[in-house]
Enzyme design. Structure first.
Site, mmCIF file in Angstrom:
data_model
loop_
_atom_site.group_PDB
_atom_site.id
_atom_site.type_symbol
_atom_site.label_atom_id
_atom_site.label_comp_id
_atom_site.label_asym_id
_atom_site.label_seq_id
_atom_site.Cartn_x
_atom_site.Cartn_y
_atom_site.Cartn_z
ATOM 1 N N PHE A 148 0.969 -1.159 -0.211
ATOM 2 C CA PHE A 148 -0.358 0.252 -0.060
ATOM 3 C C PHE A 148 0.524 0.469 0.264
ATOM 4 C CE2 PHE A 148 1.030 -0.320 4.596
ATOM 5 C CZ PHE A 148 1.170 1.914 4.709
ATOM 6 N N LYS A 172 -1.326 -7.470 -9.107
ATOM 7 C CA LYS A 172 -1.694 -7.248 -8.396
ATOM 8 C C LYS A 172 -1.705 -5.905 -7.545
ATOM 9 C CE LYS A 172 -2.974 -8.591 -4.559
ATOM 10 N NZ LYS A 172 -3.449 -7.677 -3.489
ATOM 11 N N GLU A 175 -5.147 -3.150 -2.111
ATOM 12 C CA GLU A 175 -6.546 -3.931 -1.743
ATOM 13 C C GLU A 175 -6.781 -2.928 -0.505
ATOM 14 O OE1 GLU A 175 -4.110 -5.410 -0.475
ATOM 15 O OE2 GLU A 175 -5.440 -7.294 1.221
ATOM 16 N N ARG A 176 -5.506 -1.891 -0.345
ATOM 17 C CA ARG A 176 -5.774 -0.245 0.462
ATOM 18 C C ARG A 176 -5.856 0.637 -0.126
ATOM 19 N NH1 ARG A 176 -1.539 -2.231 5.381
ATOM 20 N NH2 ARG A 176 -1.790 -4.028 4.142
ATOM 21 N N SER A 225 5.530 -6.952 2.784
ATOM 22 C CA SER A 225 6.196 -7.325 4.832
ATOM 23 C C SER A 225 7.060 -8.188 4.115
ATOM 24 C CB SER A 225 4.692 -7.558 5.359
ATOM 25 O OG SER A 225 4.077 -7.834 5.196
ATOM 26 N N CYS A 280 8.895 2.125 3.492
ATOM 27 C CA CYS A 280 10.201 0.808 3.734
ATOM 28 C C CYS A 280 11.967 1.260 4.022
ATOM 29 C CB CYS A 280 10.365 -0.176 2.690
ATOM 30 S SG CYS A 280 10.975 0.125 1.097
ATOM 31 N N GLU A 382 9.586 -3.856 13.031
ATOM 32 C CA GLU A 382 9.273 -3.009 12.131
ATOM 33 C C GLU A 382 8.012 -2.261 12.236
ATOM 34 O OE1 GLU A 382 8.077 -3.588 8.294
ATOM 35 O OE2 GLU A 382 9.591 -2.262 7.475
HETATM 36 P P1 NAD Z 1 1.854 -6.234 2.895
HETATM 37 O O1 NAD Z 1 2.809 -7.212 3.010
HETATM 38 O O2 NAD Z 1 0.702 -6.853 4.323
HETATM 39 O O3 NAD Z 1 1.004 -6.575 1.814
HETATM 40 C C1 NAD Z 1 1.480 -7.146 0.387
HETATM 41 C C2 NAD Z 1 0.744 -7.327 -0.460
HETATM 42 O O4 NAD Z 1 0.725 -9.110 -0.128
HETATM 43 C C3 NAD Z 1 -0.595 -6.601 -0.786
HETATM 44 O O5 NAD Z 1 -0.832 -6.948 -1.652
HETATM 45 C C4 NAD Z 1 -1.118 -7.581 -0.579
HETATM 46 O O6 NAD Z 1 -3.228 -7.728 -1.069
HETATM 47 C C5 NAD Z 1 -0.749 -9.320 -0.534
HETATM 48 N N1 NAD Z 1 -1.565 -9.607 0.978
HETATM 49 C C6 NAD Z 1 -1.272 -9.656 2.201
HETATM 50 N N2 NAD Z 1 -1.148 -10.439 3.066
HETATM 51 C C7 NAD Z 1 -1.462 -11.584 2.162
HETATM 52 C C8 NAD Z 1 -1.274 -13.147 2.171
HETATM 53 N N3 NAD Z 1 -1.499 -13.383 3.401
HETATM 54 N N4 NAD Z 1 -1.081 -13.974 0.973
HETATM 55 C C9 NAD Z 1 -0.692 -13.781 0.160
HETATM 56 N N5 NAD Z 1 -0.835 -12.061 -0.308
HETATM 57 C C10 NAD Z 1 -0.924 -11.313 0.886
HETATM 58 O O7 NAD Z 1 2.390 -5.512 3.253
HETATM 59 P P2 NAD Z 1 1.924 -3.492 3.148
HETATM 60 O O8 NAD Z 1 1.031 -3.448 4.361
HETATM 61 O O9 NAD Z 1 0.548 -3.447 1.912
HETATM 62 O O10 NAD Z 1 2.968 -2.530 3.020
HETATM 63 C C11 NAD Z 1 3.851 -2.194 4.115
HETATM 64 C C12 NAD Z 1 5.117 -3.247 4.236
HETATM 65 O O11 NAD Z 1 5.719 -3.597 2.929
HETATM 66 C C13 NAD Z 1 6.039 -3.549 5.235
HETATM 67 O O12 NAD Z 1 7.209 -3.765 5.762
HETATM 68 C C14 NAD Z 1 6.861 -2.872 4.541
HETATM 69 O O13 NAD Z 1 7.929 -2.112 4.825
HETATM 70 C C15 NAD Z 1 7.149 -2.983 3.345
HETATM 71 N N6 NAD Z 1 7.731 -3.177 1.401
HETATM 72 C C16 NAD Z 1 9.090 -3.225 1.740
HETATM 73 C C17 NAD Z 1 9.829 -2.838 0.422
HETATM 74 C C18 NAD Z 1 11.318 -2.699 -0.287
HETATM 75 O O14 NAD Z 1 11.285 -2.374 -1.508
HETATM 76 N N7 NAD Z 1 11.649 -3.833 0.647
HETATM 77 C C19 NAD Z 1 9.013 -1.168 -0.329
HETATM 78 C C20 NAD Z 1 7.900 -0.734 0.203
HETATM 79 C C21 NAD Z 1 7.222 -1.806 1.115
#
Ligand code: NAD
Length: 497
Positions: A148, A172, A175-176, A225, A280, A382
């Protein structure tokens, strides 16, 4: 309240299945419903990508690049509209949203160099009348799953490059906050991309699992994450897919006694509290070498953290907007409570902030902890919110040991005037992206982005040269054109010069 659509095979598609709420975090109100794609919907996107691939893979790279040139123009023309959508659903300020879009456009510019980056490698006369070359060919149907916190930039890390390399892409998004991501994909369609080359399907775990399990999907790029990154990496590699899965972070900034403190404080304020700490690469730990630096840092930070200008992201001139959801705000508040209970010194408490006219928004002020120690949860995990932790150590070596012992290794930075210290830090620190007096060392688009340790699962980093490698597979071709008059006898020994 509108229902957001998927973009499949060049068409906006309605979905009558399950949905989720999309909030405006500044007001706390639900503003849209987003569909959560079923397996059938995912399969229709895969089918359209598969059908588009044979023609797209033989489209000359220069033609593919021409679509990206037009795309770049459309993105620039629509900057205000895109920034508004990002800010409305994510909560970040308009200036921050425009900044994210500009960093995304950099990746489109890199993709415009497709004919150059796909040139391959050539060697003439590797043997008698024999030439050899390496060709970089597309994988086929590939997919991306994005978080998101950068609804414009992170998808743009992925599909422009994947597409100019000749692949068809299924995105994909989170969704937020899906609206800006969808609009950007529509602009690429408008730029002349053939239908089916890019599809956007909204969804949750069900949609992601369908992409992991589909044999037609050859590679997955993930950003989000760490637990989900690890899950996707293990499930998809088990099925023979190529995966790059970028995860979470805990980014430390080291303050040396000789640092230019005023500049370091300005840099830290933006890096820790910009975008409400939902980056991140956000700096979430300041490691002070010596109590003198720590005391001086705290004295300078306290008034600035208290003075942060906070409000609805879409208003002008702010430092910070709200967190993305009420759940995210409560999670961050929980960490602050935990930090106090574990004995850290809360010198600025951002909880309980109310913004006039936006009382239901998901706001938190900036928080600052001093005397944080490595066994505390607020140090280990985090937080992903506007909370900066100060840790005190006695030497650069101790600071580096602390960082190297942490499970994450995304970004880090050292503030110093000492070249020797900076060089040692760059050489020895176990982190993927390092800044020297640069707090957010996010590589430009013609380098690649990625962390170490549990911040990245996979071998290749995102975008730039690693991105080209990720979205192509190498084919080595050895070609011989014998001279007409010659005849060579069979050779049973292994060929060599
Ligand atoms: P998230 O992991 O909750 O979601 C990321 C994606 O995964 C979304 O599209 C979501 O729909 C999907 N998802 C969520 N739960 C899932 C599941 N159980 N199974 C399969 N897919 C699932 O992350 P977020 O809250 O959207 O974003 C924040 C996180 O992303 C933080 O941890 C941040 O550090 C990380 N991030 C990392 C980078 C990087 O380059 N390393 C960059 C941006 C964000």
């Amino acid at each position: 309240m509108s229902l957001i659509q998927h973009l499949i095979n060049g068409q906006l598609v309605n979905d009558t299945g399950r949905t989720a709420d999309v909030y405006n975090p500044s007001t706390g109100q639900v503003i849209h419903q987003v569909p959560l794609a079923s397996r059938d919907t995912i399969q229709s996107a895969i089918d359209s990508a598969k059908a588009a691939f044979p023609a797209w893979r033989i489209t000359p790279p220069a033609k593919r690049a021409q679509v990206m040139f037009r795309f770049k123009q459309l993105l620039e023309q629509n900057e205000a509209r895109i920034s508004q959508l990002i800010s409305e659903e994510h909560g970040k300020t308009l200036e921050d949203a425009a900044g994210e879009l500009k960093r995304g456009i950099e990746n489109v510019e890199y993709a415009c160099s497709a004919p150059e980056i796909l040139k391959g490698e050539y060697s003439r006369n590797v043997g008698p009348n024999i030439d050899a070359w390496s060709d970089f060919q597309p994988l086929g149907v590939v997919a991306g799953i994005t978080p998101f916190n950068f609804p414009a930039m992170v998808p743009l890390w992925m599909y422009p490059l994947a597409i100019v390399c000749g692949n068809c892409f299924i995105l994909k998004p989170s969704e937020r906050d899906p609206s800006s991501t969808l609009l950007i994909a529509q602009l690429l369609q408008e730029a002349g991309l053939p239908k089916g080359v890019l599809s956007v399907v909204h969804g949750d775990k069900g949609a992601v699992d369908a992409l992991i399990e589909a044999p037609e999907v050859k590679a997955l790029s993930f950003v989000g994450s760490t637990p989900i990154a690890e899950y996707i990496y293990s499930e998809a590699t088990k099925r023979g897919k190529r995966v790059q899965a970028l995860g979470g972070a805990k980014n430390h900034a080291v303050l040396m006694p000789d640092a230019d403190l005023d500049n370091a404080v300005s840099a830290l304020m933006g890096a820790a509290y910009g975008s409400c700490g939902e980056r991140c690469m956000a700096i979430s730990v300041a490691v002070c070498v010596g109590d003198q630096v720590a005391d001086a840092l705290i004295a300078k930070l306290v008034p600035q953290v208290k003075a942060l200008k906070i409000g609805a992201g879409t208003s002008c001139g702010l430092d910070m907007g709200p967190l993305v959801t009420g759940q995210a705000r409560d999670k961050v508040s929980g960490y602050i409570e935990d930090g106090v209970a574990s004995g850290a010194e809360l010198v600025v408490d951002g909880r309980g902030l109310s913004i006039a006219g936006h009382e239901d928004g998901f706001f938190l002020g900036g928080s600052l902890f001093d005397r944080v120690t490595p066994e505390m949860r607020i140090y280990k995990e985090e937080i992903f919110g506007p909370v900066l932790c100060v840790v005190r150590v006695n030497s650069l070596e101790a600071a580096m040991q602390l960082i190297n012992d942490h499970e994450y290794g995304n970004g880090t930075c050292i503030f110093t005037r000492d070249g020797e210290a900076a060089r040692l830090f760059c050489d020895e620190i176990e982190v993927g992206m390092v800044g020297v007096n640069v707090p957010l060392p996010v590589p430009v688009a013609y380098h690649s982005f990625g962390g170490w340790k549990r911040s990245l699962f996979g071998d290749l980093h995102a975008y730039g040269p690693d991105g080209v490698r990720f979205y192509t597979r190498r084919k080595a071709i050895t070609q011989r054109w014998p001279q007409r008059a010659s005849h060579e006898a069979s050779q049973f020994a292994f060929p060599s010069l």
